[in-house]
Design an enzyme around this catalytic site. Structure first.
Site, short mmCIF file in Angstrom:
data_model
loop_
_atom_site.label_atom_id
_atom_site.label_comp_id
_atom_site.label_asym_id
_atom_site.label_seq_id
_atom_site.Cartn_x
_atom_site.Cartn_y
_atom_site.Cartn_z
N TYR A 1 0.83 -1.22 0.00
CA TYR A 1 0.00 0.00 0.00
C TYR A 1 0.86 1.27 0.00
O TYR A 1 0.54 2.27 -0.64
CB TYR A 1 -0.95 -0.02 1.20
N ARG B 1 1.18 6.80 -6.69
CA ARG B 1 0.10 7.78 -6.86
C ARG B 1 0.63 9.20 -6.70
O ARG B 1 0.26 10.10 -7.46
CB ARG B 1 -1.02 7.48 -5.85
N TYR C 1 -1.48 13.12 6.32
CA TYR C 1 -1.16 12.11 7.34
C TYR C 1 0.33 12.17 7.66
O TYR C 1 1.15 12.36 6.75
CB TYR C 1 -1.45 10.68 6.83
N ARG D 1 -11.72 13.33 1.02
CA ARG D 1 -12.65 12.50 1.80
C ARG D 1 -13.97 12.30 1.07
O ARG D 1 -14.68 11.33 1.30
CB ARG D 1 -12.91 13.14 3.16
N GLU E 1 -14.44 -0.48 6.67
CA GLU E 1 -14.36 0.72 5.83
C GLU E 1 -15.68 0.81 5.06
O GLU E 1 -16.19 -0.21 4.59
CB GLU E 1 -13.16 0.62 4.89
#
Ligand code: 3EB
Length: 448
Positions: A231, A238, A305, A318, A428
């Site tokens: 990840y 990305r 983050y 979000r 999630e």
């Protein structure tokens, strides 16, 4: 759930349309092959779907989990028959544009491909196969989106690209990556997937800065390769890819609220080592269309983050709200039990589900829209057309569902087992809310 008919854009249906059961000319043997059954399973089973009435166009989302049991082939047949039955119940002709198929076992995918070819023919929706076992123990579950074709034009360009035109807007659905491409580093695989999406978009004159929503289903998301989690490598790819995308100069006006510019996203695990990706882009010259990327007042933005979670932060909003005339669609990113940047309710699936729903509630609330630049928009949990719930451990399913049903009522939903990208996250949830522009509650500066 309180429905206000004059206001509500959406109507949920869970039960089959009973009129169909009495329909004359319905030939059980021909239509289902299920001789001996009083009614075919796709007519007595639940038909989770929501119709969204956007005035000039209708959208339909179906969340179909077969109930009749049997071999995988029977379940697949029931699911497709259910989709067909729901489409036939609509007052206007509708066609499926995009579908995500959650399967228990990758080996079953070829059966589905054949069935879809037989049913959809040349008009094949953009289809994603995601290996995430449905929680009810079934072999598959399908989320399918359809649009009314009396006013919308759907073009099926190729297996990776579908476009939908209506009301001077063009939606582009693209997919990239593959379930089968293994044996590459997570970084290479992720970069290639984003490049594939970009390439597909380009063939219809769209570009990546038009993208409002992304889905990333990464195989073995938490597995470490050479000491780095897959990840984290996806996040690095990305970040590198997005660095060259002018999201802050989108062609559709976007409310500027600090540095939230990225598309909404779901980043979640799937079995195997592949990477399944899809995105949705919007093109229009309409003056009454605008975008608002939403951040959560309870959470640090993912792109901010701290480094301990990922050296290159996850670049996503979000939620992304799209307004077109009087209508607002809010695409809610995968949302988890994170407050500030920390996981809360560790080891407690019920607590995590409650927190996740609270996070979604605060994210889409009118107060949050106003805080970020739109005084006249916002939604509540009642405006959700559907949810998709990813559960890490199958044994938590019933508890998680009980919380969702208590807080949301029974709305169309799929629950599937998936690895969430942090080891301590157990749930999630993603969804889509539809609401209407409302009158501003106050007029800043009073200059109207
Ligand atoms: C979180 O809030 C949970 O990497 O694109 C949710 C949605 C999550 C999208 C992504 C990750 C992503 O950080 C994980």
């Amino acid at each position: 759930m309180t429905q206000v008919p004059a206001e509500g854009l959406i109507s949920h249906s869970l039960a089959p349309d009973r009129r169909l059961l009495g329909r004359r000319g319905w030939n059980l043997a021909r239509d289902t092959g299920a001789a001996g059954l009083e009614f075919p399973p796709h007519l007595i089973g639940e038909q989770h779907h929501t119709v969204i009435d956007l005035g000039s166009v209708k959208r339909l989302v179906m969340m179909v989990t077969p109930e009749g049991g049997g071999a995988f082939r029977d379940e697949a047949w029931e699911a497709v028959s259910t989709i067909r039955a729901i489409l036939r119940q609509q007052s206007v002709p509708m066609e499926v544009t995009m579908q995500t198929v959650f399967v228990r076992d990758r080996a079953d995918v070829p059966v589905l491909e054949l069935l879809f070819k037989a049913y959809y023919g040349e008009r094949m929706p953009l289809t994603l196969f995601v290996v995430q076992p449905p929680c009810e123990g079934r072999g598959l579950a399908i989320e399918a989106w359809a649009v009314s074709t009396d006013t919308a034009k759907v073009e099926y360009h190729n297996e990776h690209l579908v476009t939908v035109n209506y009301g001077d807007m063009r939606w582009v659905y693209a997919s990239g990556g593959s379930l089968h491409r293994e044996g590459r580093t997570a970084y290479e695989q992720s970069l290639e997937a984003f490049q594939n999406l970009q390439q597909s978009l380009k063939t219809v004159g769209a570009s990546f800065e038009d993208v409002v929503r992304v889905w990333l289903y990464q195989g073995c998301i938490t597995e470490e390769v050479d000491g780095v989690e897959r990840y984290r490598e996806l996040n690095r790819a990305r970040t590198d890819f997005f660095a060259n995308i002018p999201f802050d100069h989108r062609r559709i006006p976007m409310a500027k609220n600090g540095h939230a510019i990225y598309p909404a996203s779901t980043g979640i695990g799937t079995h195997c080592h592949g990477l399944i990706t899809a995105c949705m882009a919007l093109q229009t010259n309409r003056q009454d269309v605008a975008l608002l990327p939403l951040e959560n007042p309870l959470q640090v933005s993912a792109f901010d983050y701290p480094k301990e979670y990922s050296a290159k932060s996850p670049k996503f909003a979000r939620a992304m709200a799209v307004r077109a005339g009087e209508f607002v669609t809010t695409w809610i990113s995968g949302t988890a039990s994170i407050v500030n940047s920390e996981t809360v309710f560790k080891g407690d699936a019920v607590g995590q589900t409650e927190q996740t729903l609270t996070n979604i509630e605060k994210l889409i609330a009118p107060e949050n829209f106003a805080r970020l630049g739109w005084e006249d928009a916002g939604a509540t949990l009642d405006d959700l057309a559907k949810i998709h719930v990813y559960v890490k451990h199958a044994e938590d399913f019933e508890k998680v569902r009980a919380v969702c049903e208590r807080r949301l009522g029974r709305l169309p939903a799929i629950y599937a087992v998936a690895d969430v990208c942090r080891p301590d996250l157990l749930v999630e949830i993603e969804g889509v809310a539809f609401s209407r522009i409302h009158q501003p509650q106050h007029f800043p500066g009073g200059d109207l």
